[in-house]
Design an enzyme around this catalytic site. Sequence first.
Site, PDB file in Angstrom:
ATOM      1  CG  HIS A 124      -1.926   1.133   1.179  1.00 42.69           C
ATOM      2  ND1 HIS A 124      -3.272   0.904   0.942  1.00 42.69           N
ATOM      3  CD2 HIS A 124      -1.806   2.481   1.318  1.00 42.69           C
ATOM      4  CE1 HIS A 124      -3.920   2.068   0.944  1.00 42.69           C
ATOM      5  NE2 HIS A 124      -3.040   3.037   1.169  1.00 42.69           N
ATOM      6  CG  HIS A 141      -1.187   6.978  -1.703  1.00 42.49           C
ATOM      7  ND1 HIS A 141      -2.378   7.111  -2.367  1.00 42.49           N
ATOM      8  CD2 HIS A 141      -1.461   6.273  -0.575  1.00 42.49           C
ATOM      9  CE1 HIS A 141      -3.348   6.520  -1.673  1.00 42.49           C
ATOM     10  NE2 HIS A 141      -2.798   6.000  -0.571  1.00 42.49           N
ATOM     11  CD  GLN A 158      -7.138  10.827  -1.896  1.00 41.39           C
ATOM     12  OE1 GLN A 158      -5.978  10.473  -1.991  1.00 41.39           O
ATOM     13  NE2 GLN A 158      -7.871  10.563  -0.828  1.00 41.39           N
ATOM     14  CG  ASP A 169      -0.766   5.329   3.478  1.00 37.84           C
ATOM     15  OD1 ASP A 169      -1.096   5.419   2.279  1.00 37.84           O
ATOM     16  OD2 ASP A 169      -1.477   5.746   4.397  1.00 37.84           O
ATOM     17  CD  GLU A 217      -6.731   6.671   5.712  1.00 34.68           C
ATOM     18  OE1 GLU A 217      -5.625   7.136   6.039  1.00 34.68           O
ATOM     19  OE2 GLU A 217      -7.113   6.626   4.533  1.00 34.68           O
TER      20      GLU A 217
END
Length: 432
Positions: A57, A59, A152, A309, A213
């Site tokens: 995971h 970005h 997003q 992340d 989240e």
Amino acid sequence: MFDLIVKNATTSDGQSGVDIGCKDGKIAAVEAGITAEAKETVDAGGNLVSPPFVDPHFHMDATLSLGTPRMNVSGTLLEGIALWGELKPIQSVDDIVERAMRYCDLAVTKGIGAIRSHVDTCDDELKGVQALLEVREKVKDYLDLQLVAFPQDGVLRDPTAMNNTIRALDMGVDVVGGIPHFERTMVDGAESVRLLCEIAEKRGLMVDMHCDESDDPHSRHIETLAYETQRLGLQGRVAGSHLTSMHSMDNYYVSKLIPLMVEAGVHAIPNPLINIMLQGRHDTYPKRRGQTRVRELRDAGIMVGFGSDCVMDPWYSLGKADMLDVAFMGLHVGQLSGRADMGWCFDAVTGNSAEIMGLEGYGLSKGCDAHFVILQAKDKIEAIRLRAHRLAVFRHGQLISQSNPLQYNLALPDRAGLTVDESQVRGSIRTS
């Protein structure tokens, strides 16, 4: 004749004095005392040899953008999302490619062999998608990059997100993503899960959703994700990322939820560094930890892999592409302090995450790809404790990164009954 033999390795399953023979980019033998000739021989010096680290995971379209166009003053998730919205219009495809390539190079030196990166599809130009598809091609010889189409701003909340997400998949993005808790209502969030899972089912793709989240115990989209996984026959192909609302749910509800996840074969991807940083921001004291119920999920039989992340982006201003940092934080926040628990935390950034990503040829067994890392540590627990130095990284049996050993002082007092033989971790890598 082998192309490469790594001598005197300690493997992550605890075997010591092991030799690893590689030929044609594959592991051809794993046994003690290989006597065959090799074009190259490397002495691991008794150090830990592991399959590559895997980050399930990340970005990458945002990484290394810290401070552009400004800093996240509050340090919250929502300001990070707002800041990302300010950055998207002013960055170019070339900007994203340049940052991502720098990150990939760093990741490889840290022993990472595979990354699953979410890429924002709430951009009509799909700059991030264009950039990371280019990066995926550029790095394919030394890093597996798996891309997730990630709306997003909400696939229903943003007016063009659904169309853009489908366009991204048509362009070659690998996995269907979503963010149901960011939709306008709980009902919209559940509908987004249904629609996105149906797209994945029709295309034969995996699913990885940012799910719940939030500190809100009523954010329960993981329940919907488990239901849709079963309804559509997606078992084993679906992951729920973050799942932080579970740290706030009452135990009775969780006693129902976890068995539903087990039945559906849904995987879980906590992100310890970011979850502990961003969650609980509205609390005074007592303050919630932010990380999901890792021990309970694992003990129920759910596959759990730790993700990193973010690194130096709108949400997190730290990080250095080190999955042992991730495991170290996950261990502490989850209070996974037993010896078996600590060893499992190493698995959460290696084999578990590889399984979640569906990586083929992963491992240290005969027939696997000859991808592995030599760590300056004697076992998995020591590797986490020290965030062990990466002595060498191999891909297809070829050395792609190497560094000199550090001089650790590892000896413990005799009264502890745990004296460590420093020679086990000071052996230099020798090539002949």
